[in-house]
Write an enzyme that holds these catalytic residues in place. Structure first.
Site, PDB file in Angstrom:
ATOM      1  N   HIS A  35       0.867  -1.181   0.000  1.00  0.00           N
ATOM      2  CA  HIS A  35       0.000   0.000   0.000  1.00  0.00           C
ATOM      3  C   HIS A  35       0.904   1.230   0.000  1.00  0.00           C
ATOM      4  O   HIS A  35       2.025   1.178   0.520  1.00  0.00           O
ATOM      5  CB  HIS A  35      -0.835  -0.058   1.287  1.00  0.00           C
ATOM      6  CG  HIS A  35      -1.886   0.980   1.425  1.00  0.00           C
ATOM      7  ND1 HIS A  35      -1.609   2.257   1.855  1.00  0.00           N
ATOM      8  CD2 HIS A  35      -3.223   0.937   1.225  1.00  0.00           C
ATOM      9  CE1 HIS A  35      -2.742   2.949   1.904  1.00  0.00           C
ATOM     10  NE2 HIS A  35      -3.739   2.168   1.526  1.00  0.00           N
ATOM     11  N   LYS A  66     -10.403  -0.962  10.846  1.00  0.00           N
ATOM     12  CA  LYS A  66     -10.537  -2.168  10.009  1.00  0.00           C
ATOM     13  C   LYS A  66     -10.791  -3.412  10.870  1.00  0.00           C
ATOM     14  O   LYS A  66     -10.931  -4.513  10.357  1.00  0.00           O
ATOM     15  CB  LYS A  66      -9.285  -2.363   9.157  1.00  0.00           C
ATOM     16  CG  LYS A  66      -9.081  -1.250   8.110  1.00  0.00           C
ATOM     17  CD  LYS A  66      -7.956  -1.608   7.182  1.00  0.00           C
ATOM     18  CE  LYS A  66      -7.348  -0.423   6.471  1.00  0.00           C
ATOM     19  NZ  LYS A  66      -8.156   0.077   5.364  1.00  0.00           N
ATOM     20  N   GLN A  92      -4.511  -5.157   7.065  1.00  0.00           N
ATOM     21  CA  GLN A  92      -5.552  -6.082   6.595  1.00  0.00           C
ATOM     22  C   GLN A  92      -5.521  -7.416   7.323  1.00  0.00           C
ATOM     23  O   GLN A  92      -6.488  -8.174   7.257  1.00  0.00           O
ATOM     24  CB  GLN A  92      -5.400  -6.338   5.084  1.00  0.00           C
ATOM     25  CG  GLN A  92      -5.556  -5.118   4.220  1.00  0.00           C
ATOM     26  CD  GLN A  92      -6.989  -4.547   4.241  1.00  0.00           C
ATOM     27  OE1 GLN A  92      -7.942  -5.225   4.606  1.00  0.00           O
ATOM     28  NE2 GLN A  92      -7.131  -3.292   3.863  1.00  0.00           N
ATOM     29  N   CYS A 119      -4.882   2.321  -3.588  1.00  0.00           N
ATOM     30  CA  CYS A 119      -3.633   2.883  -3.031  1.00  0.00           C
ATOM     31  C   CYS A 119      -2.453   1.937  -3.260  1.00  0.00           C
ATOM     32  O   CYS A 119      -1.552   1.829  -2.425  1.00  0.00           O
ATOM     33  CB  CYS A 119      -3.766   3.222  -1.551  1.00  0.00           C
ATOM     34  SG  CYS A 119      -5.018   4.449  -1.224  1.00  0.00           S
ATOM     35  N   ASP A 178       3.141  -4.604   8.017  1.00  0.00           N
ATOM     36  CA  ASP A 178       1.924  -3.827   7.844  1.00  0.00           C
ATOM     37  C   ASP A 178       0.755  -4.792   8.063  1.00  0.00           C
ATOM     38  O   ASP A 178       0.462  -5.635   7.215  1.00  0.00           O
ATOM     39  CB  ASP A 178       1.911  -3.221   6.430  1.00  0.00           C
ATOM     40  CG  ASP A 178       0.600  -2.524   6.104  1.00  0.00           C
ATOM     41  OD1 ASP A 178      -0.389  -2.687   6.861  1.00  0.00           O
ATOM     42  OD2 ASP A 178       0.547  -1.816   5.082  1.00  0.00           O
TER      43      ASP A 178
HETATM   44  N1  C6P Z   1      -6.350   0.361   2.948  1.00  0.00           N
HETATM   45  C1  C6P Z   1      -8.232  -0.019   1.463  1.00  0.00           C
HETATM   46  O1  C6P Z   1      -9.357   0.243   1.027  1.00  0.00           O
HETATM   47  P1  C6P Z   1      -4.918   3.608   7.326  1.00  0.00           P
HETATM   48  O2  C6P Z   1      -5.502   4.482   6.258  1.00  0.00           O
HETATM   49  O3  C6P Z   1      -3.725   4.242   7.960  1.00  0.00           O
HETATM   50  O4  C6P Z   1      -5.932   3.112   8.299  1.00  0.00           O
HETATM   51  O5  C6P Z   1      -4.415   2.273   6.583  1.00  0.00           O
HETATM   52  C2  C6P Z   1      -3.527   2.370   5.505  1.00  0.00           C
HETATM   53  C3  C6P Z   1      -3.280   1.018   4.933  1.00  0.00           C
HETATM   54  C4  C6P Z   1      -2.034   0.472   5.038  1.00  0.00           C
HETATM   55  N2  C6P Z   1      -1.766  -0.758   4.593  1.00  0.00           N
HETATM   56  C5  C6P Z   1      -2.708  -1.515   4.017  1.00  0.00           C
HETATM   57  C6  C6P Z   1      -2.379  -2.895   3.569  1.00  0.00           C
HETATM   58  C7  C6P Z   1      -4.010  -1.014   3.851  1.00  0.00           C
HETATM   59  O6  C6P Z   1      -4.937  -1.775   3.298  1.00  0.00           O
HETATM   60  C8  C6P Z   1      -4.304   0.303   4.286  1.00  0.00           C
HETATM   61  C9  C6P Z   1      -5.652   0.899   4.059  1.00  0.00           C
HETATM   62  C10 C6P Z   1      -7.691   0.810   2.616  1.00  0.00           C
HETATM   63  O7  C6P Z   1      -7.553  -0.935   1.018  1.00  0.00           O
HETATM   64  C11 C6P Z   1      -7.774   2.274   2.309  1.00  0.00           C
HETATM   65  S1  C6P Z   1      -6.745   2.734   0.968  1.00  0.00           S
END
Ligand code: C6P
Length: 414
Positions: free
Chosen positions: A131, A234, A211, A372, A208
């Site tokens: 991401h 999430k 997910q 993203c 990370d």
């Molecule tokens: N992915 C998706 O729709 P934040 O925004 O900080 O809570 O998470 C960022 C982030 C980082 N790593 C991974 C693997 C992610 O999936 C995400 C967030 C969302 O897939 C929003 S783009």
């Protein structure tokens, strides 16, 4: 305070749905089918009630007051830290730092540990399925330090090439930053093996977990990762709160991130000494309400049972995959052997965004676009995908509605 158990202990998806008031709403005169859980999950009543309880019952700033409300708020905030420690099996609560989310956790490491430990000629390894939140902070760091960013290639079926990874690891590798579950492909990466290989090369590893935290059992001690970041929103919790786990010895050696209240021990105009872990990294009044409500979300997952949830979600994924594969012109992007409950696809002759709009007209929420992950989309030579991501409250009937909705959509677009 409210007790949070609103569902039966046995896994009953229809009973579970009762705990999520939003699932009863209509969209475009159709019952909502919410399949955008990888973007953010819906919240159970227990989480909503926890926010309400705090604001109506014991709203106060934490760690500083000696009055009753401040003590209650501090106790609830620290109880949430303990719940997170248990949830990811960290060794101590001092290793749990509250952040705004995954992105802030990764940036915290890049701006503190990274600035201190990465120098000209050093190497950082990320993967081709990261991401942007796990690419850009390292790019900024590498540019500033004249370090080198290396990328593990992604295979045609959406897995990481572990052979290539081994070859990328050198004695110059300072950090490996990898996603445990890809938000665009669903791939579950073998992070435990990858961490062991990185450690052999003398590098640290940041995982990370944006997910993975909601779908997999997380045991940071068993993984032996050095950092692990995830987001509250999430895992059925509120937005605006997240977690950075770090091994205590590493966090203790790292420089501070933001300066201000709570992260200090003593301040003079000449010099400041810093607070102990984890407060050293929590400057200013934190997001108290959402952090407290995060515990309600973790309790909800624990009460339901992660193994039961995983079983249900794997069933949804298998059924959805089988049905999608029968749609002419549809190609699934990401066919890894191990996947979390999300499926990305493209349909010949259509644009993902048009599909998303037409599905929304039928009350079905999916995400479309690059998720993203622009470099990953480039790897597959596509502008984006349609992504359906499933949570514990989704049903087989909802998968059927997605499939019927797609057939209608394709007809409209042809
Ligand atoms: N992915 C998706 O729709 P934040 O925004 O900080 O809570 O998470 C960022 C982030 C980082 N790593 C991974 C693997 C992610 O999936 C995400 C967030 C969302 O897939 C929003 S783009």
């Amino acid at each position: 305070m409210t007790t949070y158990s609103t569902i039966s202990p046995a896994f009953d998806v229809y009973a579970i749905r009762q705990a999520f008031p939003i699932l009863g709403r209509m969209v475009k005169n159709k019952p909502l089918v919410y399949l955008d859980n990888a973007a953010t999950s819906q919240k159970p009543l227990s989480v909503i009630n926890a926010l309400n309880d705090y604001y109506t019952g014991y709203n106060a700033n934490i760690h500083r007051g000696i009055h009753t409300l401040a003590e209650e708020a501090t106790a609830a905030y620290e109880a949430s830290r303990y719940a997170v420690k248990q949830f990811i099996n960290a060794a101590a609560t001092e290793e749990i730092i509250f952040t705004r989310g995954t992105t802030e956790g990764i940036n915290l490491v890049a701006y503190t540990w990274g600035r201190q430990n990465v120098h000209a000629g050093d190497e950082i390894i990320i993967s081709g399925m990261e991401h942007h939140s796990n690419i850009v902070p390292w790019q900024i760091l590498c540019n500033e330090k004249h370090a080198v960013l290396k990328v593990i290639p992604v295979t045609e079926n959406g897995e990481l090439s572990l052979k290539a990874y081994q070859e990328l690891l050198t004695d110059k590798t300072k950090l490996v930053a990898i996603v445990q579950v890809s938000n665009a492909l669903g791939t579950v990466n073998p992070v435990k093996e990858m961490i062991a290989a990185a450690h052999q090369a003398g590098a640290l590893v940041l995982v990370d977990g944006a997910q993975s935290a909601v779908h997999l059992d997380i045991d940071v001690q068993d993984l032996d990762c050095d950092f692990f970041a995830f987001s509250g929103h999430k895992v059925y919790g509120p937005t605006g709160v997240g977690v950075l786990y770090g091994k205590r010895a590493i966090l203790e050696d790292m420089p501070v991130f933001q300066g201000g209240g709570e992260m200090i021990k003593e301040v003079t105009f000449e010099h400041t000494t810093y607070n102990e872990l984890p407060y050293k990294y929590e400057a200013g009044t934190p997001n108290i309400a959402d952090t407290i409500a995060l515990k309600a979300a973790l309790d909800f997952i624990n009460t339901t049972g992660k193994a039961e949830i995983r079983k249900h979600e794997v069933g949804l994924l298998a059924y959805a995959t089988e049905q999608l594969e029968n749609i002419p012109g549809l190609t699934i992007i990401g066919k890894a052997r191990e996947k979390a409950s999300l499926v990305s696809f493209v349909i010949k002759g259509t644009h993902p965004q048009d599909i998303g709009i037409l599905l929304d007209n039928q009350g079905i929420a999916v995400r479309t676009g690059h998720h993203c992950c622009q470099p990953l989309m480039k790897r597959f030579d596509i502008p984006g995908t349609v992504r359906a991501s499933f949570a514990l409250y989704n049903t087989m009937e909802e998968v059927d509605k997605l499939i019927t909705g797609l057939h209608k959509t394709i007809k409209m677009l042809s």
